[in-house]
Structures are given as C-alpha cells and as structure tokens.
Write a protein that holds these residues in place. Structure first.
Motif, mmCIF file in Angstrom:
data_model
loop_
_atom_site.group_PDB
_atom_site.id
_atom_site.type_symbol
_atom_site.label_atom_id
_atom_site.label_comp_id
_atom_site.label_asym_id
_atom_site.label_seq_id
_atom_site.Cartn_x
_atom_site.Cartn_y
_atom_site.Cartn_z
ATOM 1 N N SER A 183 0.952 -1.239 0.196
ATOM 2 C CA SER A 183 0.142 0.123 0.023
ATOM 3 C C SER A 183 0.847 1.188 -0.242
ATOM 4 C CB SER A 183 -0.941 -0.067 1.067
ATOM 5 O OG SER A 183 -1.879 -1.119 1.263
ATOM 6 N N ILE A 184 1.988 1.036 0.663
ATOM 7 C CA ILE A 184 2.540 2.543 0.887
ATOM 8 C C ILE A 184 3.339 2.704 -0.527
ATOM 9 C CG2 ILE A 184 4.925 3.403 1.916
ATOM 10 C CD1 ILE A 184 3.957 1.896 4.266
ATOM 11 N N LEU A 185 3.832 1.615 -1.210
ATOM 12 C CA LEU A 185 4.511 1.725 -2.379
ATOM 13 C C LEU A 185 3.575 2.160 -3.457
ATOM 14 C CD1 LEU A 185 6.596 -1.620 -2.764
ATOM 15 C CD2 LEU A 185 7.477 0.584 -2.391
ATOM 16 N N PHE A 186 2.245 1.716 -3.441
ATOM 17 C CA PHE A 186 1.298 2.319 -4.261
ATOM 18 C C PHE A 186 0.874 3.637 -4.117
ATOM 19 C CE2 PHE A 186 -3.246 2.609 -5.545
ATOM 20 C CZ PHE A 186 -3.178 2.229 -7.033
ATOM 21 N N LEU A 187 0.830 3.789 -2.708
ATOM 22 C CA LEU A 187 0.708 5.237 -2.440
ATOM 23 C C LEU A 187 1.683 6.279 -2.921
ATOM 24 C CD1 LEU A 187 -1.019 4.942 1.263
ATOM 25 C CD2 LEU A 187 -2.111 6.246 -0.831
ATOM 26 N N LYS A 238 -3.970 -2.463 -11.550
ATOM 27 C CA LYS A 238 -4.300 -3.886 -11.755
ATOM 28 C C LYS A 238 -3.353 -4.626 -10.745
ATOM 29 C CE LYS A 238 -3.416 -7.338 -15.419
ATOM 30 N NZ LYS A 238 -2.835 -7.395 -16.831
ATOM 31 N N TYR A 239 -2.219 -4.556 -10.610
ATOM 32 C CA TYR A 239 -1.352 -5.286 -9.779
ATOM 33 C C TYR A 239 -1.930 -4.920 -8.286
ATOM 34 C CZ TYR A 239 1.312 -5.647 -14.244
ATOM 35 O OH TYR A 239 1.598 -5.883 -15.363
ATOM 36 N N PHE A 240 -2.165 -3.724 -7.937
ATOM 37 C CA PHE A 240 -2.335 -3.598 -6.662
ATOM 38 C C PHE A 240 -3.747 -4.370 -6.151
ATOM 39 C CE2 PHE A 240 -3.769 -0.482 -3.061
ATOM 40 C CZ PHE A 240 -3.152 -1.274 -2.141
ATOM 41 N N ILE A 241 -4.622 -4.204 -7.115
ATOM 42 C CA ILE A 241 -5.932 -4.913 -6.935
ATOM 43 C C ILE A 241 -5.681 -6.410 -6.712
ATOM 44 C CG2 ILE A 241 -8.263 -5.694 -7.868
ATOM 45 C CD1 ILE A 241 -8.322 -2.704 -9.206
ATOM 46 N N SER A 242 -4.777 -6.939 -7.513
ATOM 47 C CA SER A 242 -4.560 -8.361 -7.289
ATOM 48 C C SER A 242 -3.939 -8.798 -6.070
ATOM 49 C CB SER A 242 -3.476 -8.669 -8.507
ATOM 50 O OG SER A 242 -4.157 -8.704 -9.742
ATOM 51 N N ILE A 243 -2.909 -7.622 -5.556
ATOM 52 C CA ILE A 243 -2.571 -7.868 -4.233
ATOM 53 C C ILE A 243 -3.745 -7.919 -3.152
ATOM 54 C CG2 ILE A 243 -0.961 -6.944 -2.498
ATOM 55 C CD1 ILE A 243 0.778 -6.393 -4.799
ATOM 56 N N ILE A 244 -4.612 -6.892 -3.145
ATOM 57 C CA ILE A 244 -5.661 -6.532 -2.123
ATOM 58 C C ILE A 244 -6.748 -7.887 -2.296
ATOM 59 C CG2 ILE A 244 -7.697 -5.285 -1.451
ATOM 60 C CD1 ILE A 244 -6.006 -2.804 -2.701
ATOM 61 N N LYS A 245 -7.223 -8.241 -3.472
ATOM 62 C CA LYS A 245 -7.888 -9.582 -3.325
ATOM 63 C C LYS A 245 -7.501 -10.623 -2.817
ATOM 64 C CE LYS A 245 -11.106 -8.062 -7.157
ATOM 65 N NZ LYS A 245 -11.760 -8.339 -8.324
ATOM 66 N N ALA A 246 -6.022 -10.884 -3.293
ATOM 67 C CA ALA A 246 -5.346 -12.279 -2.695
ATOM 68 C C ALA A 246 -5.157 -12.025 -1.096
ATOM 69 C CB ALA A 246 -4.171 -12.343 -3.380
ATOM 70 N N PHE A 260 4.503 -7.579 -6.461
ATOM 71 C CA PHE A 260 5.330 -6.631 -5.475
ATOM 72 C C PHE A 260 6.318 -5.963 -6.274
ATOM 73 C CE2 PHE A 260 8.125 -5.855 -2.098
ATOM 74 C CZ PHE A 260 7.487 -5.190 -1.238
ATOM 75 N N ILE A 261 7.131 -6.861 -7.008
ATOM 76 C CA ILE A 261 8.188 -6.115 -7.706
ATOM 77 C C ILE A 261 7.623 -5.217 -8.872
ATOM 78 C CG2 ILE A 261 9.853 -6.653 -9.586
ATOM 79 C CD1 ILE A 261 10.370 -9.267 -8.363
ATOM 80 N N PHE A 262 6.521 -5.227 -9.074
ATOM 81 C CA PHE A 262 5.959 -4.151 -10.083
ATOM 82 C C PHE A 262 5.719 -2.870 -9.180
ATOM 83 C CE2 PHE A 262 2.788 -1.767 -12.251
ATOM 84 C CZ PHE A 262 3.352 -1.797 -13.642
ATOM 85 N N MET A 263 5.116 -3.185 -7.862
ATOM 86 C CA MET A 263 4.853 -1.886 -7.141
ATOM 87 C C MET A 263 6.132 -1.346 -6.810
ATOM 88 S SD MET A 263 1.685 -1.797 -6.221
ATOM 89 C CE MET A 263 1.512 -1.822 -7.912
ATOM 90 N N ILE A 264 7.288 -1.939 -6.712
ATOM 91 C CA ILE A 264 8.612 -1.285 -6.344
ATOM 92 C C ILE A 264 8.944 -0.640 -7.548
ATOM 93 C CG2 ILE A 264 11.010 -1.802 -5.681
ATOM 94 C CD1 ILE A 264 10.114 -4.145 -4.170
ATOM 95 N N VAL A 265 8.804 -0.985 -8.792
ATOM 96 C CA VAL A 265 9.296 -0.530 -9.801
ATOM 97 C C VAL A 265 8.572 0.797 -10.236
ATOM 98 C CG1 VAL A 265 9.520 -0.716 -12.561
ATOM 99 C CG2 VAL A 265 10.359 -2.556 -11.060
#
Length: 369
Positions: A261-265, A324-332, A347-352
């Motif tokens: 969440s912090i990375l996405f924010l 798209k990637y953050f929603i996958s993380i949240i749902k999982a 998670f790697i995509f969030m970092i990038v």
C-alpha cells in the motif's frame, strides 16, 4: 539530500494542509465517503427479478418448485398468468423479466420439462439470470433461454457438483470493495499532489524556493510527506471500513499488504506530482490527474471488466496500469490469504512503479525562473 531542509519543507506543507480545509477534506473525508457510497450502491448482483408464472400443474410439487426458485430473493413472482400469450404480453410491456411455464404432468412425469423464459434484450442480465435459475433448482433437467423474442435456446442442466472458493455466496460486494479501495486511493492520491507544485507556480511562491539552496528532490520529498501520511491514514480507515462495515475478511499477510500500500501510494503521489510540475496550473492538473488515474484504474485494472476479454492491444496497455497489480494484491490478501511468496511479481511491479514515478518527477522538476 539535506534532511533539515526536507523537514522544513514538510513542516511548511503540513501547516498549509491543516489551514486548507478543502485539501484536508479531500484527503480524509472523500475517500471514506466514496468507499461507503460505492460499496453500498455499486452492485452487480441480480435481485428481485420480476417473474411471471404459468403453472399448468397447480400441484404441491409445482408450488415447492416455485418456493425454491424464489427462496434466494433472486426471483420475485409478480404475476400468475393463465396462458402463454398472457406471459408474452407481460414481457412485451416490461412488466416481467422472466417467466416460468410448468407443464400439466409436472408432478407425475419422470423427467418433467420446465420452461424458463428470460428477456434477452440485455445479454448480461439474461446470462446472469440463467445461472441463478440453474443454481436455484435441482428439480427440472432443462431450461430455455429466450435470447431473441421468438428464438428459444435449450440449455441442459447437467448434474455437476459445484464448490465455490473465497466467495461462496458470489456476492459482488466482496469482489468489488477490495478493487474499489485501490481505485479510490489512486484517484485521491494523484489529485491531492497534482495541486501542490501547480499552486506554488500560480502563487509565485516557488520563485522564493528557487532562490534558496534547496534541491528538486528535497522539494518533492518535503511536499510529499504530509500527503503520504494522509494516504496511510486513508488506507487504515478504508481497511477498517471494509472489515467492519462490509464484512470483508482479511486472511493474508497484513504486513505485506501494508508495504504494498505504501509503495502504491508513493507511486500515485509521484504521478500527481509530475502532473503538477508539468502543467503548472491547478485546474488543468486536477482534470489531467482525474483522467489519467480514474479511467485506467476503472476500465483496465480488472476492477469491473474482465481484461482477458478485451482486444490484444488493450490487454497489452493494461499491463502498465499500476492499479491492476495492486487490486490483485488486495484481493489475494483479503480473500485468499495471499503473501509475498505468491504475489512477488506484483510486489516487484509496485517497487518499480514507485521508483520510476519518483525518477520521472525529479527529472521533470527544474528549478529555473
């Protein structure tokens, strides 16, 4: 980067945010209001379908069948017709959306054939309603979907054992809330920071910063700090609302969710900051941030529409949508008990995404008069 200068800029921005009730309200109140409003209002469940019945059997077995059809609340009997033509007349006038015809020999036949007629003018509605009808009864062995007004399509109802994981009741609320959380955070985060530098340009106060030894990275980090704190607060409130208001479970690694969440924010804030730096106009920055965050997050993230059914060029574009990637993380994490061991690609995509957004913002910011 000088920590003292960053702290001074962050303190200045915090004071400004506290004094600006509009920004504070946008950052704290609006996300919660949107989550509650859309959480209750946005539903893809099909309920209370107006149902017409032509019961030619009038037996205890037919009444038991109708009771099973309406028990879940999906169908609601609004008319008991005396003929097939009366049912069609009701459907023509949009008074019913579905009809059931029970044959005379329903209680005595070995394999009684029941006809279910659905209004196929709305294909999505018809498909969902047909699935509900199949799952609601085990009495009849065949259903009929009216995809075209006079064209009847037979659909066999085979005896299949079905087990639904993660969302046994198929409630759209459980599927929508996690994705909605990501979309709201993305929009609010980008809109908040899209006004920061643009406001400084319009007020002329940025020229004062240019005359000081402060660097571009220090200004960006200093201005980001209070909004990142607001964003973290929003995530906490949204998670509490999802759990205690909507009853969404949290089965996975919450620490992993927090870092994601912090990375996405951070990435969303940097995206808004870049827009603010480039446009130098608050109105244009706000409009551009809304278009560049809401539309991709809503349409291309898989939040509402299945990306796999979209054309290939659109599917390729969707791979560059962070939501798209953050929603996958949240749902999982919420529903499947996910952790970094199963979601390391996301998670790697969030970092990038976070560091790439920072690099673009710093590259775009030039301290020149």
């Amino acid at each position: 980067m000088n920590n003292r200068r960053v702290f001074a800029l962050a303190r200045k921005e915090i004071i400004h945010v506290i004094r600006d009730s509009r920004s504070l309200g946008m950052g704290i109140a609006i996300p919660l209001l949107l989550l509650v409003f859309f959480g209750f209002a946005l539903s893809l469940d099909v309920k209370n379908i107006p149902l017409g019945v032509y019961d030619r059997s009038s037996s205890s077995m037919s009444r038991a069948f109708l009771a099973g059809m309406t028990a879940s609340g999906t169908f609601k009997v609004v008319s008991n017709a005396d003929s097939y033509s009366q049912l069609m007349n009701l459907m023509d006038r949009n008074m019913i959306r579905a009809a059931i015809i029970i044959p005379e020999n329903f209680s005595g036949a070995d394999s009684p054939e029941i006809q279910l007629i659905l209004d196929g003018s709305d294909a999505y509605f018809a498909r969902i309603s047909l699935n509900y009808a199949k799952n609601a009864t085990e009495v009849f062995n065949r259903t009929v979907l009216m995809a075209d007004y006079f064209k009847l399509i037979n659909a066999a109802n085979q005896g299949v054992s079905v087990k639904i994981l993660y969302n046994p009741e198929l409630s759209t609320r459980i599927g929508v809330i996690p994705g909605l959380l990501a979309v709201i955070i993305m929009i609010i985060a980008a809109m908040l920071t899209s006004l920061t530098v643009a406001r400084e340009w319009e007020n002329g106060s940025l020229e004062l910063l240019i005359s000081t030894p402060v660097k571009s990275l220090e200004i960006i980090v200093g201005k980001l700090t209070p909004y990142l704190l607001i964003g973290i607060f929003d995530v906490v409130v949204a998670v509490l609302a999802a759990k205690f208001i909507f009853g969404i479970p949290i089965k996975g690694d919450f620490l992993f969710f927090s870092f994601s969440s912090i990375l996405f924010l951070f990435g969303a804030f940097m995206m808004g900051m870049t827009i603010s730096i480039v446009t130098k106009n608050q109105l244009l920055a706000c409009q551009l941030s809304l278009v560049s965050t809401f539309l991709p997050a809503f349409l291309l993230s898989g939040f509402v529409y299945d990306v796999s059914n979209m054309p290939l060029p659109v599917r390729l574009i969707s791979h560059f949508v962070p939501a798209k990637y953050f929603i996958s993380i949240i749902k999982a994490v919420f529903l499947k008990g996910g952790s970094i061991t199963t979601l390391w690609i996301e998670f790697i995509f969030m970092i990038v995404y976070a560091f790439l957004s920072l690099a673009v913002a710093v590259k775009s910011f030039r301290l020149k008069m």
